[in-house]
Design an enzyme around this catalytic site. Structure first.
Site, mmCIF file in Angstrom:
data_model
loop_
_atom_site.group_PDB
_atom_site.id
_atom_site.type_symbol
_atom_site.label_atom_id
_atom_site.label_comp_id
_atom_site.label_asym_id
_atom_site.label_seq_id
_atom_site.Cartn_x
_atom_site.Cartn_y
_atom_site.Cartn_z
ATOM 1 N N LYS A 85 0.852 -1.196 0.000
ATOM 2 C CA LYS A 85 0.000 0.000 0.000
ATOM 3 C C LYS A 85 0.887 1.246 0.000
ATOM 4 O O LYS A 85 1.891 1.306 0.732
ATOM 5 C CB LYS A 85 -0.868 -0.036 1.254
ATOM 6 C CG LYS A 85 -1.847 1.136 1.383
ATOM 7 C CD LYS A 85 -2.725 0.941 2.619
ATOM 8 C CE LYS A 85 -3.783 2.033 2.762
ATOM 9 N NZ LYS A 85 -4.715 1.742 3.866
ATOM 10 N N SER A 159 -9.416 1.860 2.873
ATOM 11 C CA SER A 159 -8.513 2.589 2.032
ATOM 12 C C SER A 159 -7.548 1.705 1.270
ATOM 13 O O SER A 159 -7.011 2.125 0.247
ATOM 14 C CB SER A 159 -7.745 3.619 2.855
ATOM 15 O OG SER A 159 -6.924 3.023 3.823
ATOM 16 N N SER A 183 -9.711 -0.238 7.129
ATOM 17 C CA SER A 183 -9.076 -0.057 5.821
ATOM 18 C C SER A 183 -8.485 -1.318 5.221
ATOM 19 O O SER A 183 -8.280 -1.393 4.010
ATOM 20 C CB SER A 183 -7.968 1.002 5.915
ATOM 21 O OG SER A 183 -8.503 2.293 5.855
#
Lengths: 463, 463
Positions: A85, A159, A183
């Site tokens: 990420k 996210s 997330s």
């Protein structure tokens, strides 16, 4: 809510870590050949909002280097490609947080990622995210907005949208994500893969740009539950530079003695989504068939989630991004900027008041866990399409976090496990939650559930 | 600093709990006779700022009731008089917090105090304090300003000024106090008695009007170290109504294996008070003669103390007293009102920033405690007279808390042990600190030190 996507949609996982290692060892595949295949797959998927940056040359060079290094083939992640990420530092890639004007070149790889590289893994690149890791829906990015692999214009969740998609699309067997308020779990749920959020402090957060520093966790997305244990064991470790670091004391879990808490069904909400409610009821029946269960209250969990949603913790994001946001930047997603700047409305007294309330709820939850080992809930109560989220970016996001918001506030560990689909083909997911440092119990339950639940089809009535 | 007080001054403890119980049991004394003697002593001391309210009639009635109750003589605190700081609820007395206009009649006795009453103890009344428990010096009260029993116009210390004095004057063998930033330890040090602040959560704080709710502890003042264990054991217990409550897991302490950390002497400051520095050096020599010692850093402890002093935790007091202070009251001590209202200057972001820094310091302190069981420091670095404090009420108060401010922030337990006097007759005190739930180790070290240290005379050079 969402329209029905094509019935054939869903995750298309690639080879698992253990499968890749077996193929490398029996000579049927090499890291270089596999990386080329993966890069072709990524190219074929096109600009789908999964990756912010892929470095094909670096990945191929790394594969060649591993192949040429004596003994490297014995490494536990030899030649295994993965994604990270883009809020986590990896040397060689800018860290963007999905905000190009914020980007910087890290001088050190996050230690938890470095452990994976040291174990022979190959970083393909950095994955897309809701900007500044602020969002649970996946639409809050100036890059391409990703969609769920279930199609139907469903949001990918966020996210960690890109990390979940990269795994669900079969590009990598695992990806590093983060999970502050869901997330890591919500996008796993929306893409039919496993998301694991360890107890806070087990995996170093050094090299992660914080969202809420007191709550942030590095998390994992995998397709094959067996890979979860392998990769997690490599990532955990005490780090003196992480003030929240704590040691992982392995538990001796007797799977047959585990007690699974299930809340009364009328304590659950699916926001009017009958199909998801029905899918969850079927999944609960599978849980009840596999484990001893007990009824439990969901009230203190949801109250803590409400506290996170309406409370002062958003000011933690302002600590991190306040200076940056005090100047105008074209690429800041408006709703993200507004949310973070909103942290300024909270006074110190608001924080203490909320922390008092949280202490009460934590104590209450601790008492509930005295009569169960883990709690099983839906990961998400419903799904949304991209237009639905864009029409109500805050309201829909809150709905997506209904069952995940409280996890880190209450110091829990959690796994999101694919649990079939709704009758109209949308993903359902079960979340297994346990108290801090009960990771082994949560992993045991999650692994067993994963073995008994489908990912791309409804659970059959008779199960 | 302070002028020399009369050389004969100091604490004049009365009978200890075990001495009273022995006298009651052998028939040489009755609770009624003892209570009358104590009430006479209190009356003889006059309005000296020790008590806010004493209920002679109730105490005598309670003594008579105990005497008439079959089996009561077997209770562990049968007929033992004690005092309670007037920020803790005891039915029958208004809770004032040393602010008459704030006072209210409690409907329930604080459970930790109720346990003492249930054990046969007799509450004499409520003791004076720095208003709203905000201060470490004892002058911040609209009632009579108490002085140290060492005379010389020395401050009594605070905020538990009356509890320390009542014990030091021999009126009661123990008194219940509180300790958020040193409020239980500083007045014990200034009056030549023992102060014990347990690990947070062992003793219920229900019925205590909070100062900083996240940090507050009920604490004890005693004259005889043997009484500490007796009374503490009666007070501890999990309370579901206290969100910070946690169980007391008794440790198996091998006194001879304990390692005592001593900071480098140049890390200690005595604020120019050579006599106190000299007294501390002598006391350290006694410590080194009794225990295995190791050198340690004091830096992260003091940094945490600085964080409390300059940081946003004062806003916790505003949460509690903000509404009351929003209206003018004649009996609010001006410096107390100013300090508490000052909490409004902190934003939510200030709290999170300070908590991040605290998390780092906690982790650092945790690593230091890996190589020592307890840490021994001065409790106070110097003393002040009442005029000195009134001339600089904030500066002198900060000096008094230099070694105590960090205790609860860092989740430590602590004992203040009388350690002789300076050459000019002022009190010195050693503080024993241990990590959370190491109470048994701290109590073991404190008890042994108390047996080897004088309370009202300098430690001789040769020891």
């Amino acid at each position: 809510m969402a329209e029905a996507p094509p019935a054939t949609a869903g995750p298309t996982p690639g080879p698992a870590v253990h499968e890749l290692l077996a193929a490398y060892r029996n000579g049927s595949l090499t890291p270089g050949a596999h990386v080329r295949r993966v890069l072709d797959l990524v190219a074929a998927h096109g600009d789908d909002g999964t990756w912010i940056s892929v470095d094909a040359e670096a990945a191929l060079a790394r594969a060649a280097e591993l192949e040429a290094t004596p003994g490297a083939a014995d490494l536990p992640l030899y030649g295994v490609p993965f994604g990270v990420k883009d809020s986590i530092d990896v040397v060689g890639w800018p860290t963007t947080l999905a905000c190009p004007s914020y980007a910087y070149e890290p001088r050190e790889t996050a230690p938890a990622v470095q452990r994976l590289l040291d174990a022979g893994a190959i970083c393909l690149g950095k994955t897309n995210l809701d900007q500044f890791a602020t969002g649970l829906n996946g639409t809050r990015t100036p890059y391409t907005v990703p969609r769920s692999v279930f199609g139907g214009d469903l949001v990918s969740g966020g996210s960690s949208s890109g990390s979940a998609r990269a795994v669900a699309l079969g590009e990598v067997p695992f990806a590093v994500a983060t999970d502050t308020a869901g997330s890591g779990r919500v996008p796993a749920a929306l893409n039919g893969v496993l998301g694991y959020k360890p107890s806070r402090g087990l995996v170093s957060t050094v090299g992660l740009v914080p969202a809420c520093r007191s709550l942030d966790c590095l998390s994992l997305v995998v397709a094959d539950p067996a890979d979860l244990r392998t990769v997690l064991d490599l990532m955990v470790g005490v780090d003196e530079r992480d003030a929240w670091s704590r040691p992982y004391a392995r538990l001796d879990v007797d799977e047959h003695a585990l007690v699974v808490g299930l809340p009364d069904e009328d304590g659950l909400t699916f926001f009017g989504d009958e199909a998801t409610a029905d899918a969850h009821t079927r999944a609960r029946a599978v849980v009840a068939g596999l484990f001893r269960t007990t009824a439990t209250s969901l009230a203190p969990f949801l109250a803590a989630g409400e506290l996170l949603y309406s409370g002062p913790w958003v000011a933690e994001r302002l600590v991190e991004f306040g200076d940056f946001l005090s100047v105008a930047h074209d690429d800041v997603v408006p709703v993200v900027g507004d949310i973070i700047r909103g942290g300024a409305r909270f006074a110190a007294t608001d924080v203490f008041r909320a922390q008092y309330r949280l202490a009460e709820l934590k104590a209450e939850v601790g008492r509930l866990f005295a009569s169960m080992d883990v709690l099983v809930l839906p990961t998400i109560g419903t799904t949304f399409t991209v237009p639905e989220v864009l029409a109500d970016p805050v309201g829909t996001n809150t709905v997506l976090g209904h069952y995940t918001h409280f996890g880190n506030l209450l110091d829990l560990c959690a796994a999101a496990v694919p649990a079939g689909t709704t009758a109209d083909g949308r993903p359902a997911s079960l979340m297994v939650l346990g108290p801090a440092l009960s990771d082994d119990a949560v992993l045991a339950v999650a692994t067993r559930l994963a073995a008994h639940l489908p990912t791309s089809a409804p659970i059959e009535e008779s199960r």
